[in-house]
Design an enzyme around this catalytic site. Structure first.
Site, PDB file in Angstrom:
ATOM      1  N   PHE A   1     -41.016 -44.785  86.959  1.00 47.75           N
ATOM      2  CA  PHE A   1     -39.581 -44.845  86.673  1.00 47.75           C
ATOM      3  C   PHE A   1     -39.159 -46.302  86.634  1.00 47.75           C
ATOM      4  O   PHE A   1     -39.216 -47.001  87.646  1.00 47.75           O
ATOM      5  CB  PHE A   1     -38.722 -44.076  87.687  1.00 47.75           C
TER       6      PHE A   1
ATOM      7  N   ASP B   1     -42.273 -53.970  89.926  1.00 49.19           N
ATOM      8  CA  ASP B   1     -40.902 -53.456  89.871  1.00 49.19           C
ATOM      9  C   ASP B   1     -40.505 -53.051  91.284  1.00 49.19           C
ATOM     10  O   ASP B   1     -40.828 -51.961  91.748  1.00 49.19           O
ATOM     11  CB  ASP B   1     -40.808 -52.270  88.907  1.00 49.19           C
TER      12      ASP B   1
ATOM     13  N   LYS C   1     -30.744 -53.205  92.554  1.00 49.06           N
ATOM     14  CA  LYS C   1     -30.200 -52.386  93.634  1.00 49.06           C
ATOM     15  C   LYS C   1     -29.715 -53.169  94.857  1.00 49.06           C
ATOM     16  O   LYS C   1     -28.625 -53.714  94.829  1.00 49.06           O
ATOM     17  CB  LYS C   1     -31.211 -51.300  93.992  1.00 49.06           C
TER      18      LYS C   1
HETATM   19  C1  LIG Z   1     -33.360 -47.627  89.855  1.00 44.48           C
HETATM   20  C2  LIG Z   1     -34.594 -48.225  89.297  1.00 44.48           C
HETATM   21  C3  LIG Z   1     -34.598 -48.915  88.071  1.00 44.48           C
HETATM   22  C4  LIG Z   1     -33.398 -48.991  87.174  1.00 44.48           C
HETATM   23  O1  LIG Z   1     -32.290 -49.600  87.742  1.00 44.48           O
HETATM   24  P1  LIG Z   1     -30.846 -49.383  87.082  1.00 44.48           P
HETATM   25  O2  LIG Z   1     -29.974 -50.342  87.832  1.00 44.48           O
HETATM   26  O3  LIG Z   1     -30.490 -47.951  87.305  1.00 44.48           O
HETATM   27  O4  LIG Z   1     -30.970 -49.708  85.645  1.00 44.48           O
HETATM   28  C5  LIG Z   1     -35.774 -49.532  87.666  1.00 44.48           C
HETATM   29  N1  LIG Z   1     -36.884 -49.448  88.407  1.00 44.48           N
HETATM   30  C6  LIG Z   1     -36.935 -48.773  89.572  1.00 44.48           C
HETATM   31  C7  LIG Z   1     -38.213 -48.731  90.352  1.00 44.48           C
HETATM   32  C8  LIG Z   1     -35.798 -48.124  90.055  1.00 44.48           C
HETATM   33  O5  LIG Z   1     -35.844 -47.426  91.193  1.00 44.48           O
END
Ligand SMILES: *Cc1c(COP(=O)(O)O)cnc(C)c1O
Length: 427
Positions: free
Chosen positions: A147, A234, A275
């Protein structure tokens, strides 16, 4: 009378949303109005423990006074210049965030998905200009069940049919998808000399808090280094204290990547954050990298009107300071151990819980039912009634990720709510 009015306030709000908003989410039926620390209150005044933290954005707790102070203070001075001009707070932030995570340079963006896109663009440009990959043939290795966000390119390499269906044509070129936590598959994929990067979540959050084997990340990073391929972490969900280390790639270390336990630290070539970078106050994301990679970006090659805006910078500095000031990383690590111990005991006692997994305060329990069942959803409804908010990821997995400002007493209170709910639950 009171009850009737209560029901109607929640129901009215949900009906209004359903009527006027795109139906791109399926929220738990609770309408929230206020948050403070680990607590949330709904429109009826009922108080809950937050056990999701807005997908780990609110690591520092709701409406943290220091972060809100920085926000309101900056909001009264300057909110947006665009990068057409310099701003003093952006310079301060750039110096601060690079020192904090030990990278040479930062590239500021807003959402997590934008930061992922930015990392991929930087990786490709690096491949052509530094590695010598032939024009338009660079490939990025990604994992099954990843994701990384919702843009058209990102959903192109997703393996989730719900995220992809009817959003084509896809960006088919340039991605190789391999199983997660499979070092042999990575070794095989790396044989392709056009590979520029390996994009990976140190723990797959949305996939159901899937934690890889102990040495996976270290071995993956080493293989990438041997092949001159960028290791791109990520950490949008796992980073910033959540898993009991500043970054999930830090392994069992709470340092910032250069301490006496350096051997356990996996240094990504590109680090992606979002986040909790703002403590859930404002959309702030970034990628960090060293000169030889980041310097492929030159004026005009990438940008964002809001990226690095003064408000975002002031908020992010405060949010990162709170992590250190309040030792939230250590707290996440200690409470996480306790939480998993308590949940394992519950799994031993209850047929409903198969097991608990996770790291720090990013955990999940596996419910003994099919992915199609609504058991986990109904457990979450009962948890809500008992004063704790959590949500299933997939049909049979419940993620538990409270704000990191939780105390041990509060955690034990939550444990007893979860135990009571599960042990009394009728399937
Ligand atoms: C939430 C998330 C994203 C995307 O972030 P948004 O601010 O919703 O675009 C990307 N990578 C990971 C691992 C995430 O948990």
């Amino acid at each position: 009378m009171e009850t009737k009015e209560k029901i109607s306030r929640t129901a009215a709000s949900i009906a209004l949303e359903n009527k006027y908003s795109a139906h791109n989410y399926h929220p738990l039926p609770v309408v929230l109005k206020r948050g403070e620390g680990v607590y949330l209150w709904d429109v009826e005044g009922k108080k809950y423990y937050d056990f999701l933290s807005a997908y780990s954005a609110v690591n520092q707790g709701h409406c943290h006074p220091k972060i809100i102070g920085a926000l309101t203070n900056q909001a009264q001075q300057l909110t947006l210049t665009s990068r057409a001009f310099h701003s003093a707070v952006f310079a301060d932030y750039a110096a601060f965030v690079t020192k904090y995570f030990q990278f040479d340079k930062v590239l500021p963006m807003n959402s997590g998905a934008e930061a992922v896109e930015t990392a991929m663009k930087v990786c490709r440009k690096w491949a052509y200009e530094k590695k010598g990959v032939k024009e338009s043939s660079a490939k990025i290795i990604v994992c099954e069940n990843n994701f990384h966000g919702r843009t058209t390119t990102i959903v192109s390499f997703s393996s989730d049919p719900v995220a992809r269906t009817n959003f084509g044509p896809f960006v088919d070129d340039g991605f190789i998808r391999i199983p997660y936590n499979d070092i042999d598959a990575l070794r095989e994929a790396l044989k392709d000399n056009d590979v520029a990067g390996f994009l990976v979540e140190p723990i797959q959050g949305e996939a159901g808090v899937f934690t890889p084997d102990e040495n996976y990340l270290m071995e993956a990073a080493n293989l990438c280094r041997e092949k001159n391929v960028l290791f791109i972490a990520d950490e949008v969900q796992t980073g910033i204290g959540r898993t009991g280390s500043l970054l999930a790639v830090c392994g069992n270390c709470t340092c910032k990547g250069h301490c006496e336990r350096q051997e356990t630290f996996v240094r990504p070539d590109i680090l992606i954050l979002g986040k909790a970078l703002s403590g859930g106050v404002y959309p702030v994301s970034a990628i960090l990298a060293n000169h030889e990679i980041m310097d492929v970006i030159t004026p005009g090659t990438h940008g964002s009107t809001f990226g690095g805006n003064p408000l975002a910078c002031a908020v992010a500095i405060a949010a990162l300071e709170v992590i250190e000031d309040e030792k939230l990383t250590q707290n996440a690590r200690e409470l996480g151990k306790l939480f998993r111990k308590e949940m394992s005991e519950l799994a031993d006692k209850s047929d409903l819980v198969l097991k608990v997994r996770g790291k720090g305060l990013l955990n999940a329990i596996l419910i003994n039912d099919t992915e199609e069942s609504d058991t986990a959803w109904r457990i979450c409804l009962t948890l809500r009634d008992n004063g704790l908010l959590a949500k299933p990821t997939h049909g049979n997995i419940i993620r538990f990720a409270p704000p990191l400002v939780m105390t041990k007493e509060e955690l034990m209170d939550c444990v007893s709510i979860i135990k009571k709910t599960i042990l009394n639950f009728k399937k």
